[in-house]
Scaffold this active site. Structure first.
Site, PDB file in Angstrom:
ATOM      1  N   VAL A   1      21.882  -9.614  16.173  1.00 57.17           N
ATOM      2  CA  VAL A   1      22.400  -8.857  17.306  1.00 57.17           C
ATOM      3  C   VAL A   1      23.314  -9.728  18.165  1.00 57.17           C
ATOM      4  O   VAL A   1      23.005 -10.886  18.447  1.00 57.17           O
ATOM      5  CB  VAL A   1      21.231  -8.316  18.170  1.00 57.17           C
ATOM      6  CG1 VAL A   1      21.756  -7.637  19.421  1.00 57.17           C
ATOM      7  CG2 VAL A   1      20.393  -7.340  17.365  1.00 57.17           C
TER       8      VAL A   1
ATOM      9  N   ASP B   1      26.128 -11.177  17.591  1.00 60.61           N
ATOM     10  CA  ASP B   1      26.825 -12.322  17.007  1.00 60.61           C
ATOM     11  C   ASP B   1      28.335 -12.108  16.993  1.00 60.61           C
ATOM     12  O   ASP B   1      29.082 -13.022  16.622  1.00 60.61           O
ATOM     13  CB  ASP B   1      26.333 -12.578  15.575  1.00 60.61           C
ATOM     14  CG  ASP B   1      25.036 -13.371  15.546  1.00 60.61           C
ATOM     15  OD1 ASP B   1      24.666 -13.919  16.589  1.00 60.61           O
ATOM     16  OD2 ASP B   1      24.403 -13.430  14.480  1.00 60.61           O
TER      17      ASP B   1
ATOM     18  N   LEU C   1     -12.466  23.560 -10.916  1.00 57.52           N
ATOM     19  CA  LEU C   1     -13.573  22.615 -10.787  1.00 57.52           C
ATOM     20  C   LEU C   1     -14.362  22.499 -12.076  1.00 57.52           C
ATOM     21  O   LEU C   1     -14.292  23.373 -12.951  1.00 57.52           O
ATOM     22  CB  LEU C   1     -14.508  23.057  -9.660  1.00 57.52           C
ATOM     23  CG  LEU C   1     -13.932  23.078  -8.244  1.00 57.52           C
ATOM     24  CD1 LEU C   1     -14.918  23.755  -7.287  1.00 57.52           C
ATOM     25  CD2 LEU C   1     -13.613  21.660  -7.769  1.00 57.52           C
TER      26      LEU C   1
ATOM     27  N   GLY D   1     -15.598  27.394 -15.658  1.00 54.60           N
ATOM     28  CA  GLY D   1     -15.480  28.310 -16.791  1.00 54.60           C
ATOM     29  C   GLY D   1     -14.169  28.164 -17.541  1.00 54.60           C
ATOM     30  O   GLY D   1     -13.819  29.034 -18.352  1.00 54.60           O
TER      31      GLY D   1
ATOM     32  N   SER E   1      -7.784  18.527 -13.753  1.00 55.83           N
ATOM     33  CA  SER E   1      -6.452  18.153 -13.232  1.00 55.83           C
ATOM     34  C   SER E   1      -6.373  18.408 -11.734  1.00 55.83           C
ATOM     35  O   SER E   1      -5.681  19.317 -11.283  1.00 55.83           O
ATOM     36  CB  SER E   1      -5.350  18.899 -13.984  1.00 55.83           C
ATOM     37  OG  SER E   1      -5.594  20.279 -14.081  1.00 55.83           O
TER      38      SER E   1
END
Length: 637
Positions: free
Chosen positions: A26, A28, A461, A465, A534
């Protein structure tokens, strides 16, 4: 002095375009330096100069002179704070050369903007305040220029007027900087002392520094030789748009990233391996006999092959790497720290894929420029990381090709760019393996099977099924004469995936492997039933992305946790509740239900055979079974 220098410029031969960047800490003097260059080369309009004088007086410029930084600090926020926030690009020219200069922020908070400016630069002018010497931000900017492949550095030691134009102070700073940058491999580092505010050694040698025998800054910039590495690199043509204005024309539009091409040249699609020849190189101004790096063209090929946005055309004898895992230097640009394993959008040219940072090998200690262990990267942090993408991408190492070796990471929810990356190397063990195009393709196999291929992805889950319903669906499809195959979670973990556990990372890899297997079966023309918990949406979306539209059919077997746990056919919930099984979905690991599945089955109630019939009816309506033999809905065998 200015008029004499200008006359000398106009009498000189033009050396072409130089893109350079100014950077440093900063205050410069970066903006002041560029403003001085524009002023002393008489490239400021009269109205701009008048406005600049008024604004400088209003802000109390030193000595009642002109504040040249105001030419670049265009944002009001920058003027009020006295710092540069945005990247300001300016074009100027002398009799010897054209220039595009990027004035970049010095404040650490805006390091990402500095990286943007460096990404296309041929040379970097790094300013150092002669009073302060080499600072942390100087080190950071130097290393970023190294990572981004900027080949040459000009070390501009500014504000020499504030140290009495001391040769000893200049040489002290140069020695410190050279020691810091010694191992970074720049082609050249050229130190130049100057005072941007006073105009000393900016466009002509300064009488106040008689000890300096080198060139002025502008003199050096006019004479330095730059090489266009793009033209020397292997041909890479990223496809940005499939150009189809009417039935009689099909072309592929984009900007040639590197190398050259011409009609008659053989080309190959990097990811698919399909080959053809260039029939014509089309532009708005007529066909070209040759195109070079940087040219925006449309390619017309001899053969009708499958090419889409994001594909890269290349020469068959010089292909990029195509892989899902690679090692990369990463500059983190966001206030929220990097999270390992979190899905981001990776954009590499016109390619866009989901990706994760799978490991951080080390971060860079900016004070010593040496590697240090790390588990994350914070704002402006830099590290060497392993990147894993959900689909293969075509790339080159950044050192070989800046166009095809760079990428950004984007937050998928906020759409903010969070990181920039430069590919170091592929993590694929066999880097010489390329896709081989096959003569017998999926459409031909589909015709032989008598139906369209598809993946029926049953998710839900444990105990929902899924496998029961999937098995009934496959039975029915077999009776109808369809060609099927079944993939089941437990079966896959006894063979192909027996080396995987149940951590989040292993779950991701489990689904990735299954997705690749399912894709192969679809390519063979089969209808695949896939029964997997998944739990993560991103991984199911990844499998969908491997297939063509309509081939992935997500079936959410929606069973409440209480019902699934009550069924508990394998006793898994009981063991999970007692802590015997860790990372169990629904208990100690989350499940992300589908947002918009093709089929949602309320499997907590009803007959599984009815649910199976619902799936089969969907396949008929979707046209998957359009040519399969019809049969009565009888699920008994």
């Amino acid at each position: 002095m200015t008029s004499a220098v200008t006359a000398r410029h106009l009498a000189s031969a033009e050396k072409g375009l130089l893109r350079f960047i100014t950077c440093g800490s900063v205050d410069d003097g970066k903006s002041t330096l560029i403003g001085r260059l524009l002023y002393d080369t008489r490239l400021i309009f009269e109205d701009q100069l008048a406005s600049l004088q008024v604004e400088s007086a209003r802000r109390g410029a030193r000595g009642g002179g002109i504040d040249f930084s105001l030419l670049l600090d265009g944002l009001e926020a920058e003027r009020e704070q006295g710092i540069t926030i945005d990247v300001a690009y300016r074009f100027f020219a002398t009799g010897r050369r054209k220039f595009i200069v990027a004035d970049t922020p010095g404040h650490e908070q805006y390091t990402r903007n500095m990286a943007t400016g460096a990404s296309t630069a041929d040379l970097a002018v790094i300013l150092i305040d002669a009073r302060k010497g080499v600072l942390v931000q100087t080190r950071r900017h130097t290393f970023i220029n190294h990572l981004l492949g900027v080949p040459r550095i000009v070390l501009a030691v500014n504000k020499m007027d504030l140290v009495g134009y001391s040769q000893a102070r200049f040489e002290e700073i140069v020695a410190d900087y050279m020691a810091m940058a010694a191992g970074l491999g720049f082609k050249s580092v050229t130190p130049i002392p100057l005072s941007a505010l006073e105009g000393e050694n900016v466009i002509a040698p300064s009488a106040l520094m008689p000890w300096w025998t080198g060139e002025s800054l502008l003199g050096f910039l006019e004479e330095v030789e730059v090489e266009d590495a793009r033209l020397a690199s292997a041909m890479r043509f990223p496809v940005q748009w499939v150009n189809r204005p009417h039935l009689d024309f099909r072309g592929f539009s984009g900007t040639l990233a590197s190398g050259a091409l011409a009609p008659g040249d053989p080309v190959v699609v990097a990811r698919s391996g399909k080959t053809s020849k260039i029939r014509a190189v089309v532009t708005a101004d007529g066909d070209l006999e040759r195109a070079e790096a940087g040219d925006a063209v449309t390619l017309v090929l001899e053969h009708e092959i499958d090419i889409s946005r994001g594909d890269i055309l290349c020469a068959p004898s010089a292909r990029p790497t195509v892989a899902r895992q690679f090692l990369s230097h990463v500059l983190w640009m966001h206030e929220e720290e990097l999270q390992l394993g979190r899905p981001y959008l990776l954009k590499m040219g016109a390619q866009s894929v989901q990706a994760v940072v799978s490991a951080i090998r080390h971060r860079l200690d900016i004070n010593t420029l040496s590697p240090a262990p790390a588990e994350t990267l914070e704002l402006n942090g830099m590290g060497l990381c392993e990147i894993t993408t959900l689909q293969p991408v075509a790339f080159d190492p950044y050192r070989d090709n800046r166009e095809t070796g760079a990428f950004i990471l984007i937050d998928r929810f906020t759409h903010q760019t969070v990181a920039a990356g430069m590919v170091e190397a592929s993590l694929q063990k066999a880097t010489h393996v390329y896709s081989q195009a096959m003569d017998v393709a999926k459409p031909a196999r589909s015709v032989l099977k008598g139906h369209k291929p598809a993946v029926l992805w049953f998710t839900g889950l444990s105990g929902a099924g899924k496998s029961t319903i999937a098995s009934l669906v496959e039975r029915r499809l077999s009776l109808m004469g369809a060609h099927t195959y079944s993939l089941d979670g437990d079966n896959m973990r006894q063979g192909l995936n027996k080396d995987l556990g149940f951590s989040d990372a292993d779950r991701v890899e489990n689904i990735r492997r299954i997705g690749e297997v399912a894709r192969l079966f679809v390519d063979a023309g089969l209808i695949v039933t896939a029964s997997f918990i998944s739990p993560f949406r991103a991984e199911r979306d990844m499998v969908r992305s491997l297939l063509e539209p309509g081939e992935f059919i997500e079936i959410f077997v929606d069973t409440p946790l209480s019902v699934a746990e009550q069924r508990d056919p394998k006793g898994l919930y009981r063991r999970a509740r007692t802590g015997e099984i860790g990372n169990f979905t629904g208990i100690s690991s989350p499940y992300e239900p589908p947002v918009d599945p093709e089929i949602r089955l309320l499997a907590g109630e009803g007959d599984p055979a009815v649910h199976a019939a619902t799936v089969v009816e969907y396949l008929k309506m979707a046209g998957v079974l359009a040519r399969a033999e019809d049969a009565p809905l009888d699920f008994s065998i």
